[in-house]
Scaffold this motif. Structure first.
Motif, PDB file in Angstrom:
ATOM      1  N   MET A  70       4.929  16.541  -5.614  1.00 59.29           N
ATOM      2  CA  MET A  70       3.734  16.766  -4.804  1.00 59.29           C
ATOM      3  C   MET A  70       4.097  17.082  -3.365  1.00 59.29           C
ATOM      4  O   MET A  70       5.080  16.572  -2.838  1.00 59.29           O
ATOM      5  CB  MET A  70       2.843  15.527  -4.854  1.00 59.29           C
ATOM      6  CG  MET A  70       1.472  15.754  -4.250  1.00 59.29           C
ATOM      7  SD  MET A  70       0.329  14.426  -4.678  1.00 59.29           S
ATOM      8  CE  MET A  70      -0.375  15.090  -6.189  1.00 59.29           C
ATOM      9  N   ARG A  71       3.293  17.933  -2.761  1.00 61.94           N
ATOM     10  CA  ARG A  71       3.435  18.235  -1.336  1.00 61.94           C
ATOM     11  C   ARG A  71       2.174  17.788  -0.588  1.00 61.94           C
ATOM     12  O   ARG A  71       1.175  17.457  -1.200  1.00 61.94           O
ATOM     13  CB  ARG A  71       3.693  19.731  -1.136  1.00 61.94           C
ATOM     14  CG  ARG A  71       5.073  20.155  -1.650  1.00 61.94           C
ATOM     15  CD  ARG A  71       5.402  21.577  -1.252  1.00 61.94           C
ATOM     16  NE  ARG A  71       6.717  22.006  -1.737  1.00 61.94           N
ATOM     17  CZ  ARG A  71       7.852  21.864  -1.048  1.00 61.94           C
ATOM     18  NH1 ARG A  71       7.852  21.286   0.137  1.00 61.94           N
ATOM     19  NH2 ARG A  71       8.991  22.303  -1.559  1.00 61.94           N
ATOM     20  N   MET A  72       2.288  17.823   0.733  1.00 64.45           N
ATOM     21  CA  MET A  72       1.208  17.309   1.580  1.00 64.45           C
ATOM     22  C   MET A  72      -0.154  17.910   1.226  1.00 64.45           C
ATOM     23  O   MET A  72      -1.152  17.195   1.117  1.00 64.45           O
ATOM     24  CB  MET A  72       1.556  17.599   3.048  1.00 64.45           C
ATOM     25  CG  MET A  72       0.481  17.253   4.036  1.00 64.45           C
ATOM     26  SD  MET A  72       0.242  15.487   4.256  1.00 64.45           S
ATOM     27  CE  MET A  72       1.379  15.160   5.594  1.00 64.45           C
ATOM     28  N   TYR A  73      -0.221  19.227   1.015  1.00 63.37           N
ATOM     29  CA  TYR A  73      -1.533  19.861   0.834  1.00 63.37           C
ATOM     30  C   TYR A  73      -2.202  19.450  -0.469  1.00 63.37           C
ATOM     31  O   TYR A  73      -3.409  19.583  -0.622  1.00 63.37           O
ATOM     32  CB  TYR A  73      -1.417  21.385   0.918  1.00 63.37           C
ATOM     33  CG  TYR A  73      -0.789  22.048  -0.289  1.00 63.37           C
ATOM     34  CD1 TYR A  73       0.584  22.186  -0.383  1.00 63.37           C
ATOM     35  CD2 TYR A  73      -1.580  22.536  -1.337  1.00 63.37           C
ATOM     36  CE1 TYR A  73       1.162  22.793  -1.486  1.00 63.37           C
ATOM     37  CE2 TYR A  73      -1.002  23.141  -2.443  1.00 63.37           C
ATOM     38  CZ  TYR A  73       0.366  23.269  -2.513  1.00 63.37           C
ATOM     39  OH  TYR A  73       0.945  23.854  -3.608  1.00 63.37           O
ATOM     40  N   THR A  87      -1.919  16.339  -1.683  1.00 61.65           N
ATOM     41  CA  THR A  87      -2.022  14.883  -1.721  1.00 61.65           C
ATOM     42  C   THR A  87      -3.469  14.423  -1.560  1.00 61.65           C
ATOM     43  O   THR A  87      -4.120  14.744  -0.570  1.00 61.65           O
ATOM     44  CB  THR A  87      -1.153  14.273  -0.605  1.00 61.65           C
ATOM     45  OG1 THR A  87       0.188  14.706  -0.805  1.00 61.65           O
ATOM     46  CG2 THR A  87      -1.205  12.763  -0.636  1.00 61.65           C
ATOM     47  N   GLU A 140       9.116  20.579  -7.935  1.00 59.19           N
ATOM     48  CA  GLU A 140       9.013  20.092  -6.552  1.00 59.19           C
ATOM     49  C   GLU A 140       8.234  18.807  -6.382  1.00 59.19           C
ATOM     50  O   GLU A 140       8.304  18.185  -5.335  1.00 59.19           O
ATOM     51  CB  GLU A 140       8.438  21.184  -5.656  1.00 59.19           C
ATOM     52  CG  GLU A 140       7.053  21.639  -6.019  1.00 59.19           C
ATOM     53  CD  GLU A 140       6.571  22.771  -5.109  1.00 59.19           C
ATOM     54  OE1 GLU A 140       5.529  23.346  -5.420  1.00 59.19           O
ATOM     55  OE2 GLU A 140       7.220  23.058  -4.085  1.00 59.19           O
ATOM     56  N   GLN A 144       0.767   4.016  -2.961  1.00 58.07           N
ATOM     57  CA  GLN A 144       0.440   5.415  -2.681  1.00 58.07           C
ATOM     58  C   GLN A 144       1.591   6.325  -3.091  1.00 58.07           C
ATOM     59  O   GLN A 144       1.391   7.376  -3.709  1.00 58.07           O
ATOM     60  CB  GLN A 144       0.124   5.591  -1.187  1.00 58.07           C
ATOM     61  CG  GLN A 144      -1.203   4.928  -0.797  1.00 58.07           C
ATOM     62  CD  GLN A 144      -1.464   4.976   0.703  1.00 58.07           C
ATOM     63  OE1 GLN A 144      -0.528   4.960   1.507  1.00 58.07           O
ATOM     64  NE2 GLN A 144      -2.721   4.999   1.085  1.00 58.07           N
ATOM     65  N   GLY A 145       2.800   5.903  -2.765  1.00 58.29           N
ATOM     66  CA  GLY A 145       3.970   6.704  -3.138  1.00 58.29           C
ATOM     67  C   GLY A 145       4.134   6.807  -4.641  1.00 58.29           C
ATOM     68  O   GLY A 145       4.513   7.860  -5.166  1.00 58.29           O
ATOM     69  N   HIS A 205       4.744  14.980 -10.308  1.00 57.52           N
ATOM     70  CA  HIS A 205       5.560  15.394 -11.448  1.00 57.52           C
ATOM     71  C   HIS A 205       4.704  15.757 -12.650  1.00 57.52           C
ATOM     72  O   HIS A 205       5.031  16.663 -13.403  1.00 57.52           O
ATOM     73  CB  HIS A 205       6.578  14.310 -11.805  1.00 57.52           C
ATOM     74  CG  HIS A 205       7.629  14.156 -10.753  1.00 57.52           C
ATOM     75  ND1 HIS A 205       7.518  13.246  -9.727  1.00 57.52           N
ATOM     76  CD2 HIS A 205       8.778  14.836 -10.534  1.00 57.52           C
ATOM     77  CE1 HIS A 205       8.567  13.367  -8.928  1.00 57.52           C
ATOM     78  NE2 HIS A 205       9.347  14.327  -9.383  1.00 57.52           N
ATOM     79  N   GLU A 231       0.834  -1.211   0.000  1.00 53.36           N
ATOM     80  CA  GLU A 231       0.000   0.000   0.000  1.00 53.36           C
ATOM     81  C   GLU A 231       0.867   1.259   0.000  1.00 53.36           C
ATOM     82  O   GLU A 231       0.606   2.215  -0.736  1.00 53.36           O
ATOM     83  CB  GLU A 231      -0.928   0.021   1.219  1.00 53.36           C
ATOM     84  CG  GLU A 231      -1.853   1.224   1.231  1.00 53.36           C
ATOM     85  CD  GLU A 231      -2.645   1.342   2.523  1.00 53.36           C
ATOM     86  OE1 GLU A 231      -3.860   1.113   2.482  1.00 53.36           O
ATOM     87  OE2 GLU A 231      -2.043   1.671   3.569  1.00 53.36           O
ATOM     88  N   ASN A 232       1.915   1.238   0.814  1.00 53.48           N
ATOM     89  CA  ASN A 232       2.796   2.407   0.905  1.00 53.48           C
ATOM     90  C   ASN A 232       3.452   2.694  -0.455  1.00 53.48           C
ATOM     91  O   ASN A 232       3.487   3.843  -0.912  1.00 53.48           O
ATOM     92  CB  ASN A 232       3.868   2.156   1.974  1.00 53.48           C
ATOM     93  CG  ASN A 232       4.482   3.438   2.522  1.00 53.48           C
ATOM     94  OD1 ASN A 232       4.259   4.526   1.986  1.00 53.48           O
ATOM     95  ND2 ASN A 232       5.281   3.313   3.563  1.00 53.48           N
ATOM     96  N   LEU A 233       3.932   1.643  -1.115  1.00 54.62           N
ATOM     97  CA  LEU A 233       4.600   1.840  -2.407  1.00 54.62           C
ATOM     98  C   LEU A 233       3.618   2.291  -3.492  1.00 54.62           C
ATOM     99  O   LEU A 233       3.967   3.098  -4.349  1.00 54.62           O
ATOM    100  CB  LEU A 233       5.316   0.553  -2.844  1.00 54.62           C
ATOM    101  CG  LEU A 233       6.520   0.144  -2.001  1.00 54.62           C
ATOM    102  CD1 LEU A 233       7.117  -1.162  -2.518  1.00 54.62           C
ATOM    103  CD2 LEU A 233       7.597   1.227  -1.995  1.00 54.62           C
ATOM    104  N   ILE A 250       1.665   9.337  -5.924  1.00 47.80           N
ATOM    105  CA  ILE A 250       2.091  10.696  -5.571  1.00 47.80           C
ATOM    106  C   ILE A 250       3.260  11.131  -6.459  1.00 47.80           C
ATOM    107  O   ILE A 250       3.322  12.269  -6.939  1.00 47.80           O
ATOM    108  CB  ILE A 250       2.440  10.755  -4.062  1.00 47.80           C
ATOM    109  CG1 ILE A 250       1.137  10.672  -3.263  1.00 47.80           C
ATOM    110  CG2 ILE A 250       3.243  11.996  -3.722  1.00 47.80           C
ATOM    111  CD1 ILE A 250       1.329  10.413  -1.780  1.00 47.80           C
ATOM    112  N   TRP A 251       4.186  10.220  -6.691  1.00 55.99           N
ATOM    113  CA  TRP A 251       5.308  10.495  -7.594  1.00 55.99           C
ATOM    114  C   TRP A 251       4.773  10.872  -8.981  1.00 55.99           C
ATOM    115  O   TRP A 251       5.167  11.881  -9.574  1.00 55.99           O
ATOM    116  CB  TRP A 251       6.195   9.246  -7.682  1.00 55.99           C
ATOM    117  CG  TRP A 251       7.333   9.332  -8.636  1.00 55.99           C
ATOM    118  CD1 TRP A 251       7.377   8.837  -9.909  1.00 55.99           C
ATOM    119  CD2 TRP A 251       8.616   9.944  -8.410  1.00 55.99           C
ATOM    120  NE1 TRP A 251       8.598   9.099 -10.483  1.00 55.99           N
ATOM    121  CE2 TRP A 251       9.367   9.774  -9.585  1.00 55.99           C
ATOM    122  CE3 TRP A 251       9.177  10.616  -7.323  1.00 55.99           C
ATOM    123  CZ2 TRP A 251      10.675  10.250  -9.709  1.00 55.99           C
ATOM    124  CZ3 TRP A 251      10.474  11.100  -7.449  1.00 55.99           C
ATOM    125  CH2 TRP A 251      11.209  10.912  -8.629  1.00 55.99           C
TER     126      TRP A 251
END
Lengths: 153, 745
Positions: free
Chosen positions: B687-690, B692, B685, B654-655, B663, B650-652, B658-659
């Motif tokens: 993606m940033r938290m806001y 996501t 830059e 989601q990452g 971009h 799941e982590n990979l 986001i990647w």
């Protein structure tokens, strides 16, 4: 000059324009604080100075006479985890992990100020910390969890 | 019952008498085995059963040769061994192992053959096997192409089982209890009377035995680790600042260095030190290829001084301005530059002739990797060897590169791989290694720690391929009937392999990856790949070719389906001709409640892209706010055959999303005056938290083959987002990054 790092007093004799980041890493040997961008864009170098989250790449050592600095090594250790660090492990946040020292320091500062952060609060405070692996959803969940634990304590 | 897995005895190298008290086994070469690299370092009473397990009276060590660049592959590899060996996390150490041919990567080579990953016909399987053989012989010990799990899934479980059974045999001989009566758990052999014999105490006895090769891998229903949520062993250290990365290492007596090399990838005509050489702590400015290195007594002093130097750089060997790059790409849809016609179903030319053709063009620019840990390396060059500390994905090639500069044999390069602060393909390149070595040979005996500044890392990054697509399609009776998709990109594979010194035979499988093998049965479908001649040098970027071709294909298909007046999900499902792919589409439809009502300013988009054998369907939901597009939610369904660890999976995923989305919305590298214009994260830059979105993930296990998940979540993200933006706004975004055309909040 003198400053206190993680409760220990240090005498530092170095060019006054040296960033705190590099004093920590190359002079003191505290490598948990990371170099990522050098221009306050990524947050990997975040430490607490007199209780506030700051980008250590932007702080010149000459301006820190008498300051109290806390680094990631000062908030907890693998043997004695802080609440935030425990939440980071419980939520399996890290991938490469390189940004996570800064994320933990930023989140710790947030929770020191606000023990019930909303998603908007988290966005506002955490968006300066880049994570190239994209662990943001887990960081958010870990912060909410840590907040609940801090309030329940 | 588990499937019997018997290893033919003749494929073993049985222990050499020359190794005191130890025994060496290797099962890994095409016909005769590679030597077991652990055997040469064994002491008396130590045993190694294969290149992955070493047991001494003091410790159990599992060798996890794949590089950990954040994907958690050290933990994954250890879990595969531990599952069969019956050891628990905490009872063993892990080690990346020394570079050795025994650790070849068969799965990586399998992806280099020009067949669809899902094509398992005789021709495809034969070619894969030939290529796998080549990889074995070359001893490619590589991490990439999401190949770690497919490479290691059987190998490491087998390694654990062989070691376990050999330890049982040793216990049997020691106690007289029959092997069949013995059990194993918690790093020990258990006797029927309840006595436990720790593996470490059996090491000496086991070292005199031939390994037991008649083993049966356990049935998945009996697994205690694989498939269950795991707690990655590296995460406590990574949550407490105690994980050491390459940049954190300290080697006695080392000096610090920072480089400046020509960002135009050309020679340095000259430089003016401008006082850099007399700055505090600076000991020297030394030449390196295309530039200089500043040597100092700290990283900061070296970087600071390097920034004072004024350079005269030679011009770039590629167009100085970005427009020139696009012109070359646009001029590449020609017969001469046709790399391969990958797909030719039906007769697309006849079908489109005279028809009402929908014609669209898409673009994707260069994008940098920029993992957060800047590149660097520690190298000490000696008279006839070297020692290297750095995170890298191709250790055997690293040894060769270093050896060539030092002037020694490759086996005299001692290499210590490190946990890396990300890679995304960046650590497949060698400049940090070769630059550090060039410095080190100018001060043999002194370790040199090179750390690139972020700006230097940006301008010397080898970005993702630049490319364009031209799509011509026709719809009929509400269906997609005919489609010609032409894709032209520079060949990152050839650019990269050129620097590696290994030619890529045949067509570049990556230019149209994620597009040509699309699991759609369209009556007339043609996909052609065109190779743009080398412009700015490029490299593999997380998901490689599919990161551009997947965007081109699934966005253009969206336009055709829209023109047909069909529902985007229904038409894809109707066209889908592969049962595994269909199930990921159906899963994404179900998760997202596809077809349910949305708000006036909201939209939903879908894309299905296969990447490294993994079909991934993503549904993106957006809201068009007054200030710009807000990405609300992403639903992802992916089929990897078997999920090793649902948490890390799941982590990979989601990452990866986001990647991909970060971009796609805001990052590219452009060239001006021959140099990358983007030099730090404020320019590119991600993606940033806001920004996501909520990302909901489902792993499916319908595919026959097990696959990795590091890269596959990436390619479907950008087209699903672009399609969602169209649904919400009516605006087609046909170029990455999207923020050139629309704002995001």
């Amino acid at each position: 000059m003198q400053l206190t790092i993680n409760g220990t007093s240090h005498e530092i004799d170095i060019e006054p324009d040296t960033p705190l980041l590099w004093v920590l890493r190359d002079e003191i040997g505290l490598t948990g604080t990371k170099y990522g961008c050098g221009v306050a864009q990524c947050g990997a170098c975040t430490v607490h100075v007199d209780g506030e989250a700051q980008r250590s790449c932007q702080l010149q050592i000459g301006d820190l006479e008498g300051a109290e600095v806390t680094t990631i090594e000062g908030v907890g250790t693998p043997e004695k985890l802080s609440v935030v660090q425990q939440a980071w492990i419980d939520h399996q946040v890290a991938q490469c992990g390189y940004c996570q020292s800064g994320q933990v320091m930023q989140a710790t500062a947030l929770l020191n100020e606000n023990d019930s952060p909303t998603d908007d609060d988290i966005d506002e405070v955490m968006s300066g910390n880049l994570c190239r692996c994209g662990t943001y959803p887990r960081i958010r969940a870990a912060i909410h969890d840590a907040a609940a634990k801090i309030k329940g304590a | 019952m588990g499937r019997a897995k018997t290893i033919a005895r003749r494929t073993f190298l049985i222990g050499s008498a020359a190794i005191a008290g130890g025994v060496a086994f290797g099962i890994y070469k095409v016909k005769t085995p590679h030597q077991n690299p652990l055997a040469s370092s064994l002491g008396t009473g130590e045993a190694t059963f294969n290149p992955f397990v070493k047991i001494t009276p003091e410790a159990i060590t599992l060798i996890t040769p794949h590089a950990d660049i954040g994907q958690g592959v050290v933990h994954m590899q250890a879990a595969l061994i531990a599952e069969e060996l019956d050891v628990e996390f905490g009872q063993f150490e892990t080690d990346f192992g020394a570079p050795d041919p025994a650790y070849w990567n068969t799965a990586l080579a399998a992806e280099a053959v020009p067949f669809a990953a899902f094509d398992e016909g005789f021709g495809a399987e034969t070619m894969r096997s030939v290529m796998g053989g080549v990889a074995k012989l070359m001893g490619i010990m590589g991490t990439g192409g999401s190949s770690s799990v497919p490479d290691q899934y059987e190998k490491l479980r087998t390694a654990g089982a062989v070691a376990r059974e050999t330890l049982k045999l040793a216990a049997s001989q020691q106690t007289g209890v029959a092997v069949d009566a013995l059990k194993t758990a918690n790093g020990a052999v258990q006797l029927p009377d309840g006595t436990s014999l720790a593996y470490v105490d059996l090491a000496e006895a086991a070292s005199g035995l031939e390994p037991v090769s008649d083993i049966t891998l356990r049935d998945p229903s009996t697994w205690r680790l694989i498939g269950k949520p795991m707690a990655r062993k590296d995460i406590p250290a990574k949550s407490t600042g105690t994980q050491s990365y390459g940049i954190d290492l300290n080697v006695d007596g080392m000096v610090y260095a920072s480089t400046r090399v020509n960002p135009r990838r050309a020679p340095m005509n000259g430089y003016e030190a401008n006082g850099a050489d007399t700055m505090p702590g600076v000991s020297a400015i030394v030449p390196v290829t295309n530039g200089v290195a500043v040597i100092a007594n700290s990283t900061w002093r070296a970087m600071n001084a390097a920034n004072q130097i004024e350079f005269d750089w030679a011009p770039a060997p590629y167009p100085a301005e970005q427009d020139g790059h696009w012109e070359e790409v646009a001029a590449s849809f020609t017969e001469e530059r046709l790399d391969k016609e990958w797909r030719a179903d039906g007769d697309v030319e006849s079908a489109l002739d005279g028809a009402e053709v929908i014609e669209v063009e898409y673009r994707a620019g260069y994008v940098a990797h920029q993992p957060l840990e800047p590149l660097g390396a520690i190298v000490r060059a000696d008279e006839d060897g070297a020692e290297v500390w750095a995170g890298h994905q191709l250790p055997r090639f690293l040894q060769q590169k270093v050896a060539a500069i030092v002037g020694c044999a490759a086996e005299n390069v001692i290499y210590h791989n490190q946990y890396s602060g990300g890679s995304f393909g960046h650590r497949l390149e060698f400049d940090n290694i070769t630059l550090a070595t060039e410095i080190a040979v100018q001060m043999r005996g002194t370790p040199v720690k090179l750390t690139l500044s972020r700006e230097e890392d940006f301008v010397t990054d080898y970005p993702r391929q630049i490319g364009m697509s031209r799509s011509r399609g026709m719809v009929k009776d509400g269906k997609v009937e005919s489609w010609s998709l032409d894709i032209a990109t520079v060949s990152a594979a050839r650019s990269q392999s050129g620097r590696l010194g290994v030619p890529v035979p045949g067509p570049d499988t990556q230019i149209a990856a994620g597009a040509w093998a699309m699991a759609y049965g369209i009556p007339n479908l043609r996909v052609r790949a065109y190779a743009v001649p080398e412009l700015a040098p490029t490299s593999s970027w997380r998901s490689v070719g599919a990161s551009t071709a997947g965007f081109f294909a699934e966005s253009a298909l969206d336009e055709l389906i829209h023109a047909a007046g069909a529902d985007q999900m229904e038409e894809r499902l109707r066209l889908c001709n592969n049962a595994v792919h269909r199930k990921v589409l159906e899963a994404a439809a179900e998760m997202s409640n596809w077809g349910s009502a949305m708000g006036a300013n909201q939209g939903r988009g879908v894309a299905l892209v296969e990447s490294f054998g993994v079909p991934v369907a993503e549904v993106v939901e957006v809201t068009n706010t007054d200030a710009g597009i807000k990405i609300d939610r992403v639903y992802v369904a992916a089929d990897v055959g078997r999920v090793i660890d649902p948490v890390n999976f799941e982590n990979l995923v989601q990452g990866g999303v986001i990647w991909a989305l970060g971009h796609a919305i805001n990052s590219e590298i452009t060239y001006s005056d021959g140099m990358a214009e983007q030099i730090n994260y404020y320019d590119a830059e991600g993606m940033r938290m806001y920004q996501t979105p909520e990302i909901i993930v489902k792993g499916l296990e319908n595919a026959d083959k097990i696959r990795g998940i590091g890269e596959p979540p990436v390619p479907a993200g950008p087209p699903a987002l672009a399609n969602a933006i169209f649904a919400a706004t009516g605006q087609r975004i046909r170029e990455m990054p999207f923020n050139k055309h629309i704002d995001f909040v």
